[in-house]
Design a protein around this motif. Structure first.
Motif, PDB file in Angstrom:
ATOM      1  N   LEU A   1       0.840  -1.185   0.000  1.00  0.00           N
ATOM      2  CA  LEU A   1       0.000   0.000   0.000  1.00  0.00           C
ATOM      3  C   LEU A   1       0.884   1.247   0.000  1.00  0.00           C
ATOM      4  CD1 LEU A   1      -2.801  -0.995   2.538  1.00  0.00           C
ATOM      5  CD2 LEU A   1      -2.897  -1.048   0.048  1.00  0.00           C
ATOM      6  N   GLU A   2       0.375   2.313  -0.534  1.00  0.00           N
ATOM      7  CA  GLU A   2       1.168   3.534  -0.700  1.00  0.00           C
ATOM      8  C   GLU A   2       1.773   4.002   0.624  1.00  0.00           C
ATOM      9  OE1 GLU A   2       0.705   8.116  -2.440  1.00  0.00           O
ATOM     10  OE2 GLU A   2      -1.011   6.738  -2.410  1.00  0.00           O
ATOM     11  N   GLY A   3       3.073   4.182   0.630  1.00  0.00           N
ATOM     12  CA  GLY A   3       3.781   4.721   1.777  1.00  0.00           C
ATOM     13  C   GLY A   3       4.124   3.723   2.863  1.00  0.00           C
ATOM     14  N   VAL A   4       3.578   2.507   2.784  1.00  0.00           N
ATOM     15  CA  VAL A   4       3.759   1.553   3.876  1.00  0.00           C
ATOM     16  C   VAL A   4       5.161   0.954   3.882  1.00  0.00           C
ATOM     17  CG1 VAL A   4       3.012  -0.661   4.828  1.00  0.00           C
ATOM     18  CG2 VAL A   4       1.319   1.027   4.126  1.00  0.00           C
ATOM     19  N   GLU A   5       5.708   0.640   2.723  1.00  0.00           N
ATOM     20  CA  GLU A   5       7.056   0.058   2.719  1.00  0.00           C
ATOM     21  C   GLU A   5       8.064   1.053   3.289  1.00  0.00           C
ATOM     22  OE1 GLU A   5      10.209  -2.415  -0.064  1.00  0.00           O
ATOM     23  OE2 GLU A   5       8.646  -1.235  -1.056  1.00  0.00           O
ATOM     24  N   GLU A   6       7.929   2.324   2.949  1.00  0.00           N
ATOM     25  CA  GLU A   6       8.839   3.338   3.496  1.00  0.00           C
ATOM     26  C   GLU A   6       8.691   3.436   5.011  1.00  0.00           C
ATOM     27  OE1 GLU A   6       7.974   4.213  -0.769  1.00  0.00           O
ATOM     28  OE2 GLU A   6       6.764   3.700   0.993  1.00  0.00           O
ATOM     29  N   LEU A   7       7.456   3.304   5.494  1.00  0.00           N
ATOM     30  CA  LEU A   7       7.215   3.338   6.933  1.00  0.00           C
ATOM     31  C   LEU A   7       7.879   2.151   7.623  1.00  0.00           C
ATOM     32  CD1 LEU A   7       3.832   4.220   8.581  1.00  0.00           C
ATOM     33  CD2 LEU A   7       5.096   2.214   9.345  1.00  0.00           C
ATOM     34  N   LEU A   8       7.704   0.965   7.050  1.00  0.00           N
ATOM     35  CA  LEU A   8       8.327  -0.228   7.632  1.00  0.00           C
ATOM     36  C   LEU A   8       9.848  -0.109   7.633  1.00  0.00           C
ATOM     37  CD1 LEU A   8       6.163  -3.074   6.025  1.00  0.00           C
ATOM     38  CD2 LEU A   8       6.048  -2.229   8.383  1.00  0.00           C
ATOM     39  N   TYR A   9      10.389   0.423   6.554  1.00  0.00           N
ATOM     40  CA  TYR A   9      11.841   0.611   6.473  1.00  0.00           C
ATOM     41  C   TYR A   9      12.314   1.559   7.576  1.00  0.00           C
ATOM     42  CZ  TYR A   9      16.423   2.024   4.725  1.00  0.00           C
ATOM     43  OH  TYR A   9      17.773   2.300   4.615  1.00  0.00           O
ATOM     44  N   GLY A  10      11.586   2.651   7.785  1.00  0.00           N
ATOM     45  CA  GLY A  10      11.959   3.594   8.831  1.00  0.00           C
ATOM     46  C   GLY A  10      11.929   2.969  10.215  1.00  0.00           C
ATOM     47  N   LEU A  11      10.902   2.162  10.480  1.00  0.00           N
ATOM     48  CA  LEU A  11      10.817   1.474  11.769  1.00  0.00           C
ATOM     49  C   LEU A  11      11.946   0.469  11.928  1.00  0.00           C
ATOM     50  CD1 LEU A  11       6.962   0.857  11.865  1.00  0.00           C
ATOM     51  CD2 LEU A  11       8.236   2.306  13.471  1.00  0.00           C
ATOM     52  N   ARG A  12      12.269  -0.234  10.867  1.00  0.00           N
ATOM     53  CA  ARG A  12      13.345  -1.231  10.923  1.00  0.00           C
ATOM     54  C   ARG A  12      14.682  -0.554  11.196  1.00  0.00           C
ATOM     55  NH1 ARG A  12      15.681  -4.562  12.448  1.00  0.00           N
ATOM     56  NH2 ARG A  12      16.235  -6.619  11.677  1.00  0.00           N
ATOM     57  N   GLN A  13      14.890   0.612  10.598  1.00  0.00           N
ATOM     58  CA  GLN A  13      16.135   1.346  10.821  1.00  0.00           C
ATOM     59  C   GLN A  13      16.261   1.800  12.267  1.00  0.00           C
ATOM     60  OE1 GLN A  13      17.611   0.234   7.871  1.00  0.00           O
ATOM     61  NE2 GLN A  13      18.790   2.086   8.236  1.00  0.00           N
ATOM     62  N   LYS A  14      15.125   1.963  12.940  1.00  0.00           N
ATOM     63  CA  LYS A  14      15.123   2.350  14.351  1.00  0.00           C
ATOM     64  C   LYS A  14      15.158   1.124  15.263  1.00  0.00           C
ATOM     65  CE  LYS A  14      14.481   6.941  14.183  1.00  0.00           C
ATOM     66  NZ  LYS A  14      15.254   7.953  14.933  1.00  0.00           N
ATOM     67  N   ASN A  15      15.291  -0.049  14.672  1.00  0.00           N
ATOM     68  CA  ASN A  15      15.429  -1.296  15.423  1.00  0.00           C
ATOM     69  C   ASN A  15      14.177  -1.720  16.188  1.00  0.00           C
ATOM     70  OD1 ASN A  15      18.266  -1.979  14.850  1.00  0.00           O
ATOM     71  ND2 ASN A  15      18.663  -0.059  15.926  1.00  0.00           N
ATOM     72  N   TYR A  16      13.007  -1.350  15.677  1.00  0.00           N
ATOM     73  CA  TYR A  16      11.776  -1.860  16.270  1.00  0.00           C
ATOM     74  C   TYR A  16      11.553  -3.297  15.818  1.00  0.00           C
ATOM     75  CZ  TYR A  16      10.464   2.691  18.068  1.00  0.00           C
ATOM     76  OH  TYR A  16      10.440   3.866  18.780  1.00  0.00           O
ATOM     77  N   GLU A  17      11.145  -4.119  16.761  1.00  0.00           N
ATOM     78  CA  GLU A  17      10.815  -5.511  16.455  1.00  0.00           C
ATOM     79  C   GLU A  17       9.402  -5.551  15.885  1.00  0.00           C
ATOM     80  OE1 GLU A  17      10.228  -9.829  18.731  1.00  0.00           O
ATOM     81  OE2 GLU A  17      11.230  -8.159  19.763  1.00  0.00           O
ATOM     82  N   MET A  18       9.248  -6.190  14.729  1.00  0.00           N
ATOM     83  CA  MET A  18       7.948  -6.208  14.046  1.00  0.00           C
ATOM     84  C   MET A  18       7.596  -7.623  13.598  1.00  0.00           C
ATOM     85  SD  MET A  18       8.173  -2.719  11.741  1.00  0.00           S
ATOM     86  CE  MET A  18       9.827  -3.051  11.113  1.00  0.00           C
ATOM     87  N   HIS A  19       6.312  -7.940  13.707  1.00  0.00           N
ATOM     88  CA  HIS A  19       5.814  -9.252  13.321  1.00  0.00           C
ATOM     89  C   HIS A  19       4.516  -9.101  12.545  1.00  0.00           C
ATOM     90  CE1 HIS A  19       8.509 -11.439  16.148  1.00  0.00           C
ATOM     91  NE2 HIS A  19       8.350 -10.350  16.875  1.00  0.00           N
ATOM     92  N   ALA A  20       4.300  -9.992  11.585  1.00  0.00           N
ATOM     93  CA  ALA A  20       2.985 -10.111  10.959  1.00  0.00           C
ATOM     94  C   ALA A  20       2.032 -10.761  11.946  1.00  0.00           C
ATOM     95  CB  ALA A  20       3.075 -10.946   9.690  1.00  0.00           C
ATOM     96  N   PHE A  21       0.801 -10.263  11.974  1.00  0.00           N
ATOM     97  CA  PHE A  21      -0.265 -10.860  12.782  1.00  0.00           C
ATOM     98  C   PHE A  21      -1.487 -10.879  11.869  1.00  0.00           C
ATOM     99  CE2 PHE A  21      -1.601 -11.581  17.301  1.00  0.00           C
ATOM    100  CZ  PHE A  21      -2.919 -11.895  17.041  1.00  0.00           C
ATOM    101  N   THR A  22      -1.647 -11.970  11.139  1.00  0.00           N
ATOM    102  CA  THR A  22      -2.547 -11.941   9.991  1.00  0.00           C
ATOM    103  C   THR A  22      -3.447 -13.160   9.886  1.00  0.00           C
ATOM    104  OG1 THR A  22      -2.578 -11.714   7.568  1.00  0.00           O
ATOM    105  CG2 THR A  22      -0.784 -12.996   8.495  1.00  0.00           C
ATOM    106  N   ASN A  23      -4.660 -12.924   9.406  1.00  0.00           N
ATOM    107  CA  ASN A  23      -5.535 -14.011   8.982  1.00  0.00           C
ATOM    108  C   ASN A  23      -5.212 -14.299   7.519  1.00  0.00           C
ATOM    109  OD1 ASN A  23      -6.822 -13.853  11.467  1.00  0.00           O
ATOM    110  ND2 ASN A  23      -8.608 -12.755  10.684  1.00  0.00           N
ATOM    111  N   TYR A  24      -4.482 -15.369   7.262  1.00  0.00           N
ATOM    112  CA  TYR A  24      -4.162 -15.697   5.877  1.00  0.00           C
ATOM    113  C   TYR A  24      -3.710 -17.152   5.786  1.00  0.00           C
ATOM    114  CZ  TYR A  24      -3.952 -13.702   1.232  1.00  0.00           C
ATOM    115  OH  TYR A  24      -4.250 -13.366  -0.062  1.00  0.00           O
ATOM    116  N   PRO A  25      -3.972 -17.785   4.639  1.00  0.00           N
ATOM    117  CA  PRO A  25      -3.533 -19.170   4.451  1.00  0.00           C
ATOM    118  C   PRO A  25      -2.051 -19.216   4.104  1.00  0.00           C
ATOM    119  CG  PRO A  25      -4.600 -18.386   2.471  1.00  0.00           C
ATOM    120  CD  PRO A  25      -4.728 -17.277   3.477  1.00  0.00           C
ATOM    121  N   ASN A  26      -1.571 -20.406   3.759  1.00  0.00           N
ATOM    122  CA  ASN A  26      -0.151 -20.519   3.428  1.00  0.00           C
ATOM    123  C   ASN A  26       0.216 -19.806   2.132  1.00  0.00           C
ATOM    124  OD1 ASN A  26      -1.206 -22.271   1.496  1.00  0.00           O
ATOM    125  ND2 ASN A  26      -0.376 -24.132   2.456  1.00  0.00           N
TER     126      ASN A  26
END
Length: 252
Positions: free
Chosen positions: A136-161
């Protein structure tokens, strides 16, 4: 100046809906303020200086319609040559949910997807969805910024394999781990047990988790177990919500 703890680098994925009624029953893009801001204020003073003993919050991201575009609402009806209303009327109401929970496999989904069990091109459907997955627009840049700040992130999703198809295309594990997927847990949001399983796995207090999802129902379930909940509307709004909590990142 604020001091941020550096967390160990995240690993790659740990484990290896087409359900439209939620989207039709609620509006995830309402203009109501995120219900978690007050919740966060009650547990954390965002204005207080961080110290070396303060632990960074863990961020739990829904994936579909929060991180990744969901092809179901536009691409899949077109694939079948149906309107959304016709697709909802024709499909088995539980088959995709069972697939998300890992109760049935891909072959069984192909047989049970429609109420009348009509045959269809399952590989073609997968290819249709593969083409439709994008950040989604702007989300990858947001995730990259959080990762650069060393935040621990996990998917929490309803989805099949089929989440592996998303990973193959978008390489989301560069930013977060596919830790909590309904297909491996056997539970789906907003089941309270799914949230409690996540807290137990992470070995943290629920108040140290920030849960982000486009569904108000799922956000409220997270808040009910003590997590901080943010309803996703778009990347810019999420940036503002996070900044209110003292999480400041650059997306330039």
């Amino acid at each position: 100046m604020a001091v941020l703890l550096r967390l160990p680098p995240l690993g790659c994925p740990l484990r290896s809906s087409m359900h439209c009624t939620r989207r039709m029953a609620e509006n995830p893009h309402s203009n109501k303020p995120s219900s978690s801001v007050a919740s966060f204020s009650a547990t954390t003073n965002a204005a207080a200086p961080e110290t070396s003993n303060r632990k960074l919050p863990i961020l739990l991201f829904d994936i579909m319609s929060t991180v990744v575009r969901d092809p179901f609402y536009d691409d899949v009806p077109a694939f079948f040559g149906m309107s959304m209303e016709e697709l909802i009327e024709s499909k088995n109401p539980t088959a995709w949910i069972d697939f998300e929970r890992g109760i049935i496999n891909e072959a069984e989904l192909g047989r049970k997807f429609f109420k009348d069990e009509r045959p269809f091109d399952l590989e073609g459907l997968k290819d249709c969805m593969r083409k439709g997955y994008s950040f989604l627009e702007g989300v990858e840049e947001l995730l990259y910024g959080l990762r650069q700040k060393n935040y621990e992130m996990h998917a929490f999703t309803n989805y099949p394999n089929w989440y592996q198809i998303i990973e193959d295309k978008l390489k989301i594990s560069r930013y977060l781990s596919w830790t909590f997927c309904s297909c491996t847990n056997g539970k789906r949001k907003p089941d309270t047990g799914f949230y409690l399983d996540a807290v137990e796995h992470l070995k943290v207090d629920p108040s140290n988790c920030i849960f982000i999802d486009d569904s108000a129902i799922n956000v409220n379930a997270a808040i009910a177990v003590g997590m901080i909940g943010l309803q996703f509307k778009n990347a810019n709004t999420l940036l503002k919500d996070l900044s209110l909590m003292g999480i400041h990142i650059s997306t330039d």
